[in-house]
Motif scaffolding. Sequence first.
Motif, PDB file in Angstrom:
ATOM      1  N   GLN A   1      -2.802   4.570   2.941  1.00  0.00           N
ATOM      2  CA  GLN A   1      -3.112   5.765   3.735  1.00  0.00           C
ATOM      3  C   GLN A   1      -2.132   6.922   3.533  1.00  0.00           C
ATOM      4  N   PHE A   2      -0.923   6.613   3.026  1.00  0.00           N
ATOM      5  CA  PHE A   2       0.075   7.689   2.933  1.00  0.00           C
ATOM      6  C   PHE A   2       0.856   7.689   1.621  1.00  0.00           C
ATOM      7  N   PHE A   3       1.549   6.591   1.314  1.00  0.00           N
ATOM      8  CA  PHE A   3       2.444   6.606   0.155  1.00  0.00           C
ATOM      9  C   PHE A   3       1.723   6.964  -1.138  1.00  0.00           C
ATOM     10  N   SER A   4       0.483   6.502  -1.295  1.00  0.00           N
ATOM     11  CA  SER A   4      -0.259   6.753  -2.535  1.00  0.00           C
ATOM     12  C   SER A   4      -0.700   8.212  -2.662  1.00  0.00           C
ATOM     13  N   LYS A   5      -0.535   8.980  -1.594  1.00  0.00           N
ATOM     14  CA  LYS A   5      -1.026  10.362  -1.601  1.00  0.00           C
ATOM     15  C   LYS A   5       0.085  11.404  -1.638  1.00  0.00           C
ATOM     16  N   VAL A   6       1.338  10.951  -1.675  1.00  0.00           N
ATOM     17  CA  VAL A   6       2.466  11.880  -1.744  1.00  0.00           C
ATOM     18  C   VAL A   6       3.411  11.406  -2.855  1.00  0.00           C
ATOM     19  N   SER A   7       4.331  12.271  -3.227  1.00  0.00           N
ATOM     20  CA  SER A   7       5.273  11.927  -4.289  1.00  0.00           C
ATOM     21  C   SER A   7       6.559  11.389  -3.678  1.00  0.00           C
ATOM     22  N   ILE A   8       6.770  10.080  -3.838  1.00  0.00           N
ATOM     23  CA  ILE A   8       7.975   9.430  -3.328  1.00  0.00           C
ATOM     24  C   ILE A   8       8.526   8.545  -4.441  1.00  0.00           C
ATOM     25  N   PRO A   9       9.815   8.670  -4.745  1.00  0.00           N
ATOM     26  CA  PRO A   9      10.367   7.754  -5.753  1.00  0.00           C
ATOM     27  C   PRO A   9      10.327   6.313  -5.246  1.00  0.00           C
ATOM     28  N   ASP A  10      10.180   5.366  -6.181  1.00  0.00           N
ATOM     29  CA  ASP A  10      10.116   3.956  -5.783  1.00  0.00           C
ATOM     30  C   ASP A  10      11.327   3.553  -4.953  1.00  0.00           C
ATOM     31  N   SER A  11      12.481   4.124  -5.277  1.00  0.00           N
ATOM     32  CA  SER A  11      13.709   3.785  -4.552  1.00  0.00           C
ATOM     33  C   SER A  11      13.678   4.308  -3.117  1.00  0.00           C
ATOM     34  N   GLY A  12      12.688   5.142  -2.809  1.00  0.00           N
ATOM     35  CA  GLY A  12      12.595   5.724  -1.466  1.00  0.00           C
ATOM     36  C   GLY A  12      11.840   4.868  -0.474  1.00  0.00           C
ATOM     37  N   ILE A  13      11.301   3.720  -0.919  1.00  0.00           N
ATOM     38  CA  ILE A  13      10.559   2.841  -0.001  1.00  0.00           C
ATOM     39  C   ILE A  13      11.193   1.460  -0.043  1.00  0.00           C
ATOM     40  N   LEU A  14      11.766   1.051   1.067  1.00  0.00           N
ATOM     41  CA  LEU A  14      12.435  -0.245   1.166  1.00  0.00           C
ATOM     42  C   LEU A  14      11.453  -1.259   1.730  1.00  0.00           C
ATOM     43  N   THR A  15      10.980  -2.163   0.888  1.00  0.00           N
ATOM     44  CA  THR A  15       9.972  -3.130   1.317  1.00  0.00           C
ATOM     45  C   THR A  15      10.546  -4.546   1.307  1.00  0.00           C
ATOM     46  N   ILE A  16       9.901  -5.420   2.058  1.00  0.00           N
ATOM     47  CA  ILE A  16      10.267  -6.824   2.015  1.00  0.00           C
ATOM     48  C   ILE A  16       9.746  -7.449   0.708  1.00  0.00           C
ATOM     49  N   ASP A  17      10.214  -8.646   0.409  1.00  0.00           N
ATOM     50  CA  ASP A  17       9.659  -9.431  -0.696  1.00  0.00           C
ATOM     51  C   ASP A  17       8.821 -10.541  -0.069  1.00  0.00           C
ATOM     52  N   PRO A  18       7.489 -10.382  -0.037  1.00  0.00           N
ATOM     53  CA  PRO A  18       6.641 -11.350   0.668  1.00  0.00           C
ATOM     54  C   PRO A  18       6.517 -12.694  -0.029  1.00  0.00           C
ATOM     55  N   SER A  19       7.099 -12.821  -1.222  1.00  0.00           N
ATOM     56  CA  SER A  19       7.021 -14.106  -1.930  1.00  0.00           C
ATOM     57  C   SER A  19       8.079 -15.091  -1.433  1.00  0.00           C
ATOM     58  N   LEU A  20       9.034 -14.621  -0.639  1.00  0.00           N
ATOM     59  CA  LEU A  20      10.138 -15.456  -0.174  1.00  0.00           C
ATOM     60  C   LEU A  20       9.787 -16.176   1.122  1.00  0.00           C
ATOM     61  N   SER A  21      10.560 -17.186   1.453  1.00  0.00           N
ATOM     62  CA  SER A  21      10.432 -17.819   2.771  1.00  0.00           C
ATOM     63  C   SER A  21      10.886 -16.823   3.826  1.00  0.00           C
ATOM     64  N   VAL A  22      10.560 -17.060   5.067  1.00  0.00           N
ATOM     65  CA  VAL A  22      10.859 -16.071   6.103  1.00  0.00           C
ATOM     66  C   VAL A  22      12.370 -15.855   6.242  1.00  0.00           C
ATOM     67  N   ASN A  23      13.167 -16.918   6.126  1.00  0.00           N
ATOM     68  CA  ASN A  23      14.620 -16.762   6.223  1.00  0.00           C
ATOM     69  C   ASN A  23      15.181 -15.994   5.033  1.00  0.00           C
ATOM     70  N   GLU A  24      14.701 -16.346   3.834  1.00  0.00           N
ATOM     71  CA  GLU A  24      15.154 -15.644   2.628  1.00  0.00           C
ATOM     72  C   GLU A  24      14.690 -14.186   2.643  1.00  0.00           C
ATOM     73  N   CYS A  25      13.509 -13.964   3.164  1.00  0.00           N
ATOM     74  CA  CYS A  25      12.971 -12.605   3.249  1.00  0.00           C
ATOM     75  C   CYS A  25      13.856 -11.728   4.133  1.00  0.00           C
ATOM     76  N   ALA A  26      14.285 -12.265   5.266  1.00  0.00           N
ATOM     77  CA  ALA A  26      15.165 -11.511   6.174  1.00  0.00           C
ATOM     78  C   ALA A  26      16.498 -11.218   5.497  1.00  0.00           C
ATOM     79  N   GLU A  27      17.042 -12.212   4.762  1.00  0.00           N
ATOM     80  CA  GLU A  27      18.320 -11.998   4.065  1.00  0.00           C
ATOM     81  C   GLU A  27      18.170 -10.959   2.948  1.00  0.00           C
ATOM     82  N   ASP A  28      17.063 -11.039   2.224  1.00  0.00           N
ATOM     83  CA  ASP A  28      16.803 -10.093   1.139  1.00  0.00           C
ATOM     84  C   ASP A  28      16.653  -8.670   1.684  1.00  0.00           C
TER      85      ASP A  28
END
Length: 253
Positions: free
Chosen positions: A90-117
């Motif tokens: 709805q938003f990111f795909s429609k504006v110009s934002i560098p990849d480094s500007g969006i801090l996302t989780i890594d959904p491939s990790l376990s929940v504990n590892e995801c929080a640490e990451d």
Amino acid sequence: MAGRRVVVFPSSVELGPALAHLVTSRAEKAIVSRGRFTLGLSGGSLVSMLSKELLAMPDLDCSKWVFGFCDERLVSFDDPESTYGLYKSQFFSKVSIPDSGILTIDPSLSVNECAEDYTCKLKKAFPDDDFPVFDLLLLGMGPDGHTCSLFPEHPLLEETKKIVAPISDSPKPPPQRVTMTFPVVNSARSVAFVSTGGSKAAVLKEVLEGREGPALPAARVVPTNGELFWLVDEPAAASLTIPVERLVSGAKL
């Protein structure tokens, strides 16, 4: 705390543009002061409101914005429960934002590892802070008074050391999530709750006017050195007896 402002709009139609102006005005201020604007996002109905209103702003420039997530569900990005996935479509795909500007989780990790990451990503983005100091956090509130993925009577309410905490027993599905903790939320320069609809009236009164027993999670958001906004519509404010500000269409915060 710089003070709490409870601002009531006739409906969400008037609230949306005021929210977008609040975001962009804080962005301008932050970029002048610090060279970037750090914004923490929440999901739910906020996604479509914020995306629509920001995209309607003239000359929107997000090139110096850094986006984080106040909480996130541990699901793949193409899952309709993914907050990042919703903002991406709805938003990111429609504006110009560098990849480094969006801090996302890594959904491939376990929940504990995801929080640490995710903790590591925030520490890298905020190297000078014990707890990340966001320029603005946008929060919602559930009918039970929860905010982020901090739920009533949950042990995470007492967390004082972690930046991001895992939760495997969320009372609201999906059960596995990661969430910012209160030390991070209350370190922000500005925090804005958005709460709309008559279904929120009773809990909004409890949060803003106090209640017997333990404070609900949303009531524990008290920025140490920052400003706190509650942006609500008339149906949500229906039970309030405290003084509030009432703004009309086109008003700016």
